[in-house]
Design an enzyme around this catalytic site. Structure first.
Site, short mmCIF file in Angstrom:
data_model
loop_
_atom_site.label_atom_id
_atom_site.label_comp_id
_atom_site.label_asym_id
_atom_site.label_seq_id
_atom_site.Cartn_x
_atom_site.Cartn_y
_atom_site.Cartn_z
N ASP A 32 6.85 -1.24 -3.40
CA ASP A 32 7.38 0.80 -4.37
C ASP A 32 7.62 0.55 -5.72
O ASP A 32 8.62 -0.60 -5.98
CB ASP A 32 7.28 0.91 -3.11
N ARG A 36 6.69 4.22 -11.49
CA ARG A 36 8.16 4.92 -11.74
C ARG A 36 8.65 3.71 -13.17
O ARG A 36 9.37 4.63 -13.63
CB ARG A 36 8.99 4.88 -10.71
N HIS A 49 2.04 -2.55 -13.10
CA HIS A 49 1.09 -2.79 -11.53
C HIS A 49 1.41 -4.73 -12.56
O HIS A 49 1.23 -5.31 -11.86
CB HIS A 49 -0.45 -2.55 -11.98
N SER A 77 -3.07 -0.19 -0.07
CA SER A 77 -3.18 0.68 0.90
C SER A 77 -4.30 1.62 0.60
O SER A 77 -5.61 1.50 -0.08
CB SER A 77 -1.92 1.91 1.32
N ASN A 80 -4.42 3.85 -1.07
CA ASN A 80 -4.37 4.45 -2.13
C ASN A 80 -6.06 4.30 -3.45
O ASN A 80 -5.52 4.36 -4.28
CB ASN A 80 -3.93 3.09 -3.41
N TRP A 81 -7.03 4.38 -2.71
CA TRP A 81 -8.16 4.40 -3.12
C TRP A 81 -7.91 6.14 -3.82
O TRP A 81 -8.99 5.85 -4.27
CB TRP A 81 -9.27 4.67 -1.79
N ARG A 197 11.28 -2.31 1.91
CA ARG A 197 10.68 -0.94 1.07
C ARG A 197 11.63 -0.98 -0.41
O ARG A 197 12.92 -0.41 -0.09
CB ARG A 197 10.40 0.24 1.18
N SER A 205 4.74 4.47 5.52
CA SER A 205 2.89 4.20 4.11
C SER A 205 2.03 3.84 5.28
O SER A 205 0.93 2.81 4.27
CB SER A 205 3.52 4.22 3.08
#
Length: 259
Positions: A32, A36, A49, A77, A80-81, A197, A205
């Site tokens: 994660d 940010r 990314h 996940s 995330n789509w 995480r 999540s």
């Protein structure tokens, strides 16, 4: 002696260090903070990314060197789509490039690679094929097992397991935790001992919900693109300080003497 020197294979001394106490067998990472990280630098989210690749490889190497038998990474996940199409398309292309780039190294390291999820038809055919090719290439490896959760949702896995049980004709009274777990994807996967995480967020999540039922959680504040081997080893050290009771009490907490 540093903490890094003290971390070695489970049940054996680390090179130049001491025996690792309470080594986690299965470590999972919720990666994660990419967005940010990019925002802090006034960069597009895609830059975060892209920067995450170095962290992924560093953590894989750190886990293997520390003797971790199973490592699971939450890459994408089912939720995330919902992200913008441009970001999703970029992620698909990025992941394909990373998989193809690092496949030889993963195989050379003796790492067995598996992909949890990959059921949605929106996953590009070429990417799904790359996943299948890497899984096949490394299927006989006996080093660490690396599971990449991609297009994964823990609730979906549980629903699929329930459907599988029904299709198998298992009587309701015969269903217990062991038989249910046997219908989950990759049923040989051991329960997760430690979940890391990054970014300081404290949420599950929808990640491997069955497998993390009794996992210890660590929430380092560092954003994933900045996460490196020393951070990973610090999380292992934190895990070693935990008393895992699994709902019970330890002997010394029950008025009994330590053995």
């Amino acid at each position: 002696m540093t903490r890094q020197q003290a971390v070695g294979a489970s049940g054996s001394p680390a090179p130049g260090g001491e025996k690792l106490r309470k080594a986690p067998r299965h470590v999972a990472c919720v990666m994660d903070g990419n967005g940010r990280w990019a925002a802090q630098r006034s960069l597009p989210r895609t830059s975060g990314h892209r920067a995450a690749e170095t962290a992924v490889i560093d953590v894989i190497e750190a886990a293997r060197s520390a003797g971790i038998g199973w490592l699971s990474l939450y890459a994408f996940s089912t939720e995330n789509w919902r992200r913008p199409n441009t970001e999703v398309d970029f992620l698909m292309q990025l992941v394909r490039r990373v998989v193809r780039k690092h496949a030889p190294l993963l195989h050379a390291r003796g790492i067995r690679c598996r992909f949890l999820g990959v059921a949605d038809p929106r996953v590009p055919t070429a990417l799904a094929q790359d996943f299948a090719d890497l899984a096949m290439l490394t299927s006989d490896n006996r080093g660490m097992t690396l599971t990449v959760a991609f297009d994964h949702g823990g609730r979906g896995d549980i629903v699929q397991a329930a459907r599988s049980l029904i299709r198998s004709g298992v009587p309701a009274d015969a269903v217990d935790e062991q038989s249910f777990a046997a219908h989950l994807p990759f049923p040989d996967t051991p329960d997760v001992d430690l979940v890391i995480r990054t970014s300081g967020e404290q949420r599950i999540s929808n990640f491997m919900l069955w497998q993390v039922a009794y996992a210890e959680w660590v929430f380092p504040p560092v954003l994933w693109p900045d996460f490196r081997a020393p951070h990973f080893l610090e999380c292992l050290h934190t895990y070693q300080q935990r008393d895992r009771r699994f709902g019970g009490v330890l002997p010394h907490q029950n008025g009994e003497h330590r053995p």
